[in-house]
Scaffold this motif. Sequence first.
Motif, short mmCIF file in Angstrom:
data_model
loop_
_atom_site.label_atom_id
_atom_site.label_comp_id
_atom_site.label_asym_id
_atom_site.label_seq_id
_atom_site.Cartn_x
_atom_site.Cartn_y
_atom_site.Cartn_z
N LEU A 103 63.89 61.51 90.99
CA LEU A 103 65.07 62.38 92.15
C LEU A 103 65.49 63.38 91.67
CD1 LEU A 103 65.69 61.49 95.17
CD2 LEU A 103 67.93 60.15 93.64
N THR A 159 66.07 65.77 106.20
CA THR A 159 64.59 65.33 105.92
C THR A 159 64.59 63.87 106.34
OG1 THR A 159 66.08 65.16 104.25
CG2 THR A 159 64.77 67.52 103.93
N ILE A 203 63.78 67.02 93.55
CA ILE A 203 64.61 66.51 95.04
C ILE A 203 66.24 67.33 95.70
CG2 ILE A 203 65.03 64.88 96.88
CD1 ILE A 203 62.56 63.13 96.11
N PHE A 258 60.10 62.33 102.59
CA PHE A 258 59.39 62.06 101.22
C PHE A 258 59.58 60.14 101.56
CE2 PHE A 258 63.65 64.12 101.12
CZ PHE A 258 63.85 65.44 100.68
N MET A 310 60.89 68.44 105.31
CA MET A 310 60.45 67.37 104.45
C MET A 310 60.43 66.32 104.79
SD MET A 310 58.44 68.20 101.69
CE MET A 310 58.55 69.66 101.74
N LEU A 357 58.56 58.51 95.83
CA LEU A 357 59.51 58.52 94.77
C LEU A 357 59.22 56.96 94.86
CD1 LEU A 357 62.25 59.84 95.39
CD2 LEU A 357 62.37 58.84 96.92
N TRP A 406 56.82 65.56 100.66
CA TRP A 406 56.93 65.80 99.33
C TRP A 406 55.83 65.28 98.54
CZ3 TRP A 406 60.15 68.44 96.60
CH2 TRP A 406 60.66 68.17 95.56
N TRP A 411 65.45 71.53 94.77
CA TRP A 411 64.73 71.53 96.21
C TRP A 411 65.99 71.79 97.07
CZ3 TRP A 411 64.31 69.43 100.91
CH2 TRP A 411 63.63 70.16 101.47
#
Length: 378
Positions: free
Chosen positions: A365, A96, A368, A118, A116, A140, A136, A371
């Motif tokens: 967060l 990620t 996340i 973010f 992924m 964030l 995402w 996940w």
Amino acid sequence: MRLTQINLQPHFGGGEVYTAFLSRAFDRLGIATTLYAHPDAAFWHTLDLPTSLRIETVPDAKALVAALPRAPLWLLSHGPQFGELLAARDARWLITAMAHMPLQGRNPRSFDDHDMVFPVSEWVRSGLIAVGAPSWHSALYGLAALDPQRNNATATIVRTSRYDWDRRKFRDRLLGTLNPLVQPFIPPRPFTRRPGLTLGIVSRLTPIKQFPQLFDRLAPVLARFPSVNLEIFGSGGYASVRDLDAALKPIADRTRFWGQQRDVRAVYAQLDYLLTGLPEKEALGLNVIEAQACDLPVLAVKAPPFTETVCDGVTGYFYRDPREDGGEDFAHLIERLLTQDIRLHPATARDHLERFSFDAFVDRLRPIVAWAENRLAS
């Protein structure tokens, strides 16, 4: 689960500030972190980092790949993962990245082969979506990461070098060697506020901010208002400073450079307004969030990402992109600021600032982390 963060930047900037408060947020959620950092990045040991964070140093991507264990790992890089790492990926790695820059105008394939990405803002997210990157579902954002050990708004500000030498360039290496030899002969210059309206830049002087392009349009406008001063707090490479100097010639007598400052609370307390750079290469603008938290209103072009972080007429004022109108809307705004009592107090906009609080950041967060735990368990 232990998180592996990757940030091999040797210079200190917004991405490194973000890495620090992201590590504290993970710590709040019970996630310990190993951070792979560059050996020359001594600044990590001066930041407010959690005790659960372990720092390992590697000089480059090849050494990083060799250091990573072949085991289930959540890898989170600040910027796209290195090609060497993607080529050597283990099937048990969750790969990620934090997207700290908008993809608009950049390599659209930067985040290929990531599990992924973010985004730090909806502006960044829109660029990821446009090229089909695995983004995402929400931004964030970030927070006002003001150093709790530097909390004196009345502290003395002393000029430092305006240059942040890029050691990859021969010219910067040469000048960077000579400059420290000259600095001891330059008398310390403490900051004193000048009469009039004080605009300030509090930022690294990097190309993504586009300050030279901004002041190509705004400096001639500001030249029409002799009671407006510009104070610049930040440093940059030789070319960035040179180009900014050239753009500021119409107001050179009212512009001062103060270099990078660690106690930004003291800086914000001396300004009337924070002035941002141009918008489209900017991802978020942590300085915008910091300034508002310190009750300093912001002047920004009306475009993302600034439309995500500033409330017009509440925490700052927007103006039209000066590349579209030659800075005339900015001129009207400056005239209003000089003739009307319209001082704003962003610190009173509690609902707006709450979006950029540490608790709100931790809450964004949580899903996340859930996940990542599910992906590693499957």
